[in-house]
Write a protein that holds these residues in place. Structure first.
Motif, mmCIF file in Angstrom:
data_model
loop_
_atom_site.group_PDB
_atom_site.id
_atom_site.type_symbol
_atom_site.label_atom_id
_atom_site.label_comp_id
_atom_site.label_asym_id
_atom_site.label_seq_id
_atom_site.Cartn_x
_atom_site.Cartn_y
_atom_site.Cartn_z
ATOM 1 N N ARG A 176 -10.971 4.278 -43.208
ATOM 2 C CA ARG A 176 -11.598 5.530 -43.600
ATOM 3 C C ARG A 176 -10.500 6.430 -44.155
ATOM 4 O O ARG A 176 -9.414 6.505 -43.581
ATOM 5 N N ILE A 177 -10.772 7.073 -45.252
ATOM 6 C CA ILE A 177 -9.794 8.010 -45.785
ATOM 7 C C ILE A 177 -10.435 9.390 -45.874
ATOM 8 O O ILE A 177 -11.639 9.503 -46.084
ATOM 9 N N PRO A 178 -9.643 10.424 -45.668
ATOM 10 C CA PRO A 178 -10.229 11.769 -45.620
ATOM 11 C C PRO A 178 -10.738 12.247 -46.975
ATOM 12 O O PRO A 178 -11.693 13.031 -47.036
ATOM 13 N N GLU A 179 -10.097 11.787 -48.020
ATOM 14 C CA GLU A 179 -10.533 12.212 -49.355
ATOM 15 C C GLU A 179 -10.028 11.194 -50.357
ATOM 16 O O GLU A 179 -9.103 10.433 -50.073
ATOM 17 N N LEU A 180 -10.655 11.202 -51.524
ATOM 18 C CA LEU A 180 -10.282 10.228 -52.535
ATOM 19 C C LEU A 180 -9.204 10.833 -53.433
ATOM 20 O O LEU A 180 -9.500 11.540 -54.385
ATOM 21 N N THR A 181 -7.956 10.559 -53.066
ATOM 22 C CA THR A 181 -6.844 11.059 -53.868
ATOM 23 C C THR A 181 -5.852 9.921 -54.077
ATOM 24 O O THR A 181 -5.902 8.910 -53.385
ATOM 25 N N LYS A 182 -4.958 10.131 -54.991
ATOM 26 C CA LYS A 182 -3.907 9.146 -55.224
ATOM 27 C C LYS A 182 -3.127 8.871 -53.936
ATOM 28 O O LYS A 182 -2.795 7.741 -53.611
ATOM 29 N N ALA A 183 -2.822 9.945 -53.198
ATOM 30 C CA ALA A 183 -1.998 9.789 -51.990
ATOM 31 C C ALA A 183 -2.677 8.882 -50.969
ATOM 32 O O ALA A 183 -2.055 7.961 -50.432
ATOM 33 N N THR A 184 -3.951 9.128 -50.673
ATOM 34 C CA THR A 184 -4.631 8.328 -49.651
ATOM 35 C C THR A 184 -4.837 6.893 -50.122
ATOM 36 O O THR A 184 -4.672 5.943 -49.351
ATOM 37 N N VAL A 185 -5.193 6.743 -51.397
ATOM 38 C CA VAL A 185 -5.442 5.408 -51.942
ATOM 39 C C VAL A 185 -4.156 4.586 -51.980
ATOM 40 O O VAL A 185 -4.123 3.426 -51.564
ATOM 41 N N HIS A 186 -3.076 5.194 -52.433
ATOM 42 C CA HIS A 186 -1.809 4.469 -52.517
ATOM 43 C C HIS A 186 -1.274 4.124 -51.129
ATOM 44 O O HIS A 186 -0.692 3.070 -50.919
ATOM 45 N N GLU A 187 -1.480 5.033 -50.183
ATOM 46 C CA GLU A 187 -1.081 4.779 -48.798
ATOM 47 C C GLU A 187 -1.818 3.559 -48.245
ATOM 48 O O GLU A 187 -1.226 2.673 -47.619
ATOM 49 N N PHE A 188 -3.119 3.518 -48.494
ATOM 50 C CA PHE A 188 -3.921 2.387 -48.030
ATOM 51 C C PHE A 188 -3.423 1.079 -48.659
ATOM 52 O O PHE A 188 -3.252 0.076 -47.967
ATOM 53 N N VAL A 189 -3.191 1.118 -49.958
ATOM 54 C CA VAL A 189 -2.739 -0.097 -50.652
ATOM 55 C C VAL A 189 -1.409 -0.573 -50.080
ATOM 56 O O VAL A 189 -1.225 -1.755 -49.790
ATOM 57 N N SER A 190 -0.485 0.357 -49.846
ATOM 58 C CA SER A 190 0.830 -0.089 -49.386
ATOM 59 C C SER A 190 0.783 -0.607 -47.951
ATOM 60 O O SER A 190 1.559 -1.472 -47.576
ATOM 61 N N GLN A 191 -0.147 -0.096 -47.145
ATOM 62 C CA GLN A 191 -0.277 -0.610 -45.775
ATOM 63 C C GLN A 191 -1.043 -1.918 -45.706
ATOM 64 O O GLN A 191 -0.925 -2.660 -44.744
ATOM 65 N N SER A 192 -1.861 -2.161 -46.731
ATOM 66 C CA SER A 192 -2.801 -3.283 -46.635
ATOM 67 C C SER A 192 -2.429 -4.471 -47.504
ATOM 68 O O SER A 192 -2.880 -5.582 -47.235
ATOM 69 N N ILE A 193 -1.678 -4.228 -48.560
ATOM 70 C CA ILE A 193 -1.428 -5.288 -49.535
ATOM 71 C C ILE A 193 0.069 -5.448 -49.754
ATOM 72 O O ILE A 193 0.798 -4.466 -49.936
ATOM 73 N N HIS A 194 0.509 -6.675 -49.735
ATOM 74 C CA HIS A 194 1.925 -6.963 -49.881
ATOM 75 C C HIS A 194 2.388 -6.614 -51.289
ATOM 76 O O HIS A 194 1.701 -6.926 -52.258
#
Ligand SMILES: [Zn+2]
Length: 308
Positions: A176-194
């Motif tokens: 779950r992300i608090p809002e759809l922004t570059k910061a939240t999306v990029h954070e998710f990608v870096s934590q989830s994808i090698h």
């Protein structure tokens, strides 16, 4: 060698004492033998109450320290039954169900247990997805088809990653992300994808400038295809997730409790080919004693939820 109970009866017999549970945790945490958490020494003396005294630095180590069981007041026997319950429910565990099965006095305790177990289900930054991965976002808590009445006041935004496995789906990650922004999306990608992996998204600007990945954005509007045709795996995962949330919990999952269910869904989905319930139990206990390398990131996983 994977050693786990195969039935509830086996679990009850084998883990009837706290000591038996500790032995099991010890074997999963230190499969090669004791390792001192402070000095990495390999020699220790056994003391009372599950403590080990390091021969080199005299540190008193507990098999539970640094794991999700640290500081718990509940006996490990109860935890083991909770883990069995969670992993043996094909449709997912609710706090109310857990409360009933364990005979717990309070709903809050049951919820807190689920919340802690959740930390062991998906470990951000570890075992990241690789290869080619589809990423897209969805909402939960809007009026869903098949639900009568109002679900929730607020919609939750969920971001999902699904690994390609030929025509099929490999492993997944979601948050779950608090809002759809570059910061939240990029954070998710870096934590989830090698890093270095291929990332397929739509043309939304929040996905732009993904550094360290082979980004493959497709503008849906100009392609003549729908989003589910261009990102079929992630859309399939989203529809399975929503069906599960609606079916298991009658759509009653509130956005603030959603994080737990996303992680449980992910844990189950990524082990969906595992035929044995005992094996899921084994995996969850194993992940429960793996010590976090550093404190949880908080951006996409706020810790203030529930009664944890
Ligand atoms: Zn030591």
């Amino acid at each position: 060698m994977e050693d786990y109970p195969r039935t509830l009866l086996e679990l009850e017999r084998r883990f009837s004492t706290v000591e038996a549970c500790r032995e099991y945790l010890f074997a999963l945490r230190w499969p090669e033998g004791f390792v001192c958490p402070r000095c990495q020494g390999g020699q220790a003396w056994r003391m009372d109450r599950g403590l080990w005294l390091c021969a080199a630095c005299r540190y008193q180590a507990s098999v539970m320290a640094g794991t999700i069981f640290q500081d718990t007041r509940l006996p490990l026997t109860l935890w083991f039954r909770a883990i069995w319950h969670v992993t043996s429910q094909k449709t997912g565990a609710s706090a109310l169900g857990l409360q009933r099965v364990l005979g717990l006095g309070s709903y809050r305790t049951a919820w807190a247990m689920l919340h802690k177990l959740r930390r062991a289900m998906v470990r951000p930054g570890r075992d990241r997805l690789t290869g080619r991965v589809e990423v897209d976002e969805t909402y939960w808590g809007a009026v869903e088809k098949g639900v009568i009445g109002r679900l929730t006041e607020k919609k939750a935004l969920v971001i999902v990653a699904a690994q390609e496995d030929g025509q099929g789906i490999g492993r997944i990650r979601m948050a779950r992300i608090p809002e759809l922004t570059k910061a939240t999306v990029h954070e998710f990608v870096s934590q989830s994808i090698h890093p270095g992996s291929g990332v397929r998204t739509d043309g939304l600007s929040v996905y732009a400038d993904l550094e360290g990945y082979q980004h493959d954005p497709t503008v849906i509007g100009g392609s003549g295809h729908t989003a589910s045709e261009l990102l079929p795996r992630v859309h399939r995962v989203v529809s399975l997730l929503k069906r599960w949330l609606l079916g298991t919990h009658q759509g009653a999952v509130r956005p603030e409790h959603l994080d737990y269910y996303l992680d449980e869904f992910t844990f189950r989905f990524n082990r969906r080919t595992s035929a044995s319930r005992g094996k899921l139990f084994y995996r969850l206990v194993q992940q429960a004693v793996q010590v976090e390398p550093k404190p949880y990131r908080t951006l996409i996983r706020p810790q203030s939820l529930g009664a944890g």
